[in-house]
Design an enzyme around this catalytic site. Sequence first.
Site, PDB file in Angstrom:
ATOM      1  N   SER A 245       0.833  -1.202   0.000  1.00 27.55           N
ATOM      2  CA  SER A 245       0.000   0.000   0.000  1.00 27.55           C
ATOM      3  C   SER A 245       0.867   1.251   0.000  1.00 27.55           C
ATOM      4  O   SER A 245       2.007   1.231   0.469  1.00 27.55           O
ATOM      5  CB  SER A 245      -0.880   0.020   1.257  1.00 27.55           C
ATOM      6  OG  SER A 245      -1.459   1.290   1.441  1.00 27.55           O
TER       7      SER A 245
ATOM      8  N   TYR B 203      -0.540   0.667  11.106  1.00 23.38           N
ATOM      9  CA  TYR B 203      -0.804   0.123   9.765  1.00 23.38           C
ATOM     10  C   TYR B 203       0.371   0.371   8.828  1.00 23.38           C
ATOM     11  O   TYR B 203       0.833  -0.545   8.127  1.00 23.38           O
ATOM     12  CB  TYR B 203      -2.082   0.730   9.190  1.00 23.38           C
ATOM     13  CG  TYR B 203      -2.375   0.288   7.770  1.00 23.38           C
ATOM     14  CD1 TYR B 203      -2.562  -1.066   7.488  1.00 23.38           C
ATOM     15  CD2 TYR B 203      -2.459   1.202   6.728  1.00 23.38           C
ATOM     16  CE1 TYR B 203      -2.823  -1.489   6.183  1.00 23.38           C
ATOM     17  CE2 TYR B 203      -2.729   0.787   5.430  1.00 23.38           C
ATOM     18  CZ  TYR B 203      -2.902  -0.557   5.163  1.00 23.38           C
ATOM     19  OH  TYR B 203      -3.153  -0.969   3.877  1.00 23.38           O
TER      20      TYR B 203
END
Length: 258
Positions: free
Chosen positions: A143, A158
């Site tokens: 990501s 994250y």
Amino acid sequence: MSEHHTTSRFAVVTGGSGGLGLAIADALAHDGADLILVARNRDRLEAAAKELGRHGTVVHTVPADLSVPDAPARIAAHVRTLTDRVDILVNNVGTAHFASLADTTLDEMNTMWYLNVQVPLLLSQQLLPALLNARGNIINISSYWARKMVVGRHSAAYSATRGALNSMTRALASELGPQGVRVNAIAPGAVRTPTYERSHLSPMTAEERTAHDQRIEHSYPLGRLGTPEDVATAAAYLASAQWTTGTILTVDGGLTTR
């Protein structure tokens, strides 16, 4: 093994029943790969298999919840009953919890660390003999959050898992390259998946939606969110790019250039 098994290219795709996983599976099937789809929901898996069957390739389904500790070993055992070679492993399953440092819980941290980092490593380990047998390749779905932070969305836990996945990708590329196995990752920007629509866009008022669209046009040099097909095109490229390994391929409409 039947002749079919020795001549086919097999792709294992986790989270293959929807969103990015389904689009990637579709692109790989379009290129002639037989599929082994792994996902939690049996009904969605069967629907995906039916949809993907139109390419004329074989689609196997493996219902499994990757958050369960013995899932990677059980999935690998299931795969071994189907084939002794895996040409492509797509580690697409992942999860995200956004919270400030003060509000980040140990449970959320552990869940993200397990699913986003350990599961790709464990599944790669479990399927290593089949990957070596095929001189196959691993594609990890990462990501943009490893590289770019967004004001107002706190992502330390994250982002840490995405950075770790990128580092793991490069380390495995170094380790497995001499044995003929390539390892790459894709770092997408925001993609309009059903999950994005449901959790992010649907709750918005008309005003919020207008502000969202303006923000996207401002943030992305190409002026739009990604589609699952944008990411799938990149996965199909990496699956066949014989001299590409250790790459974190940025597929984000230019987001991380700004």
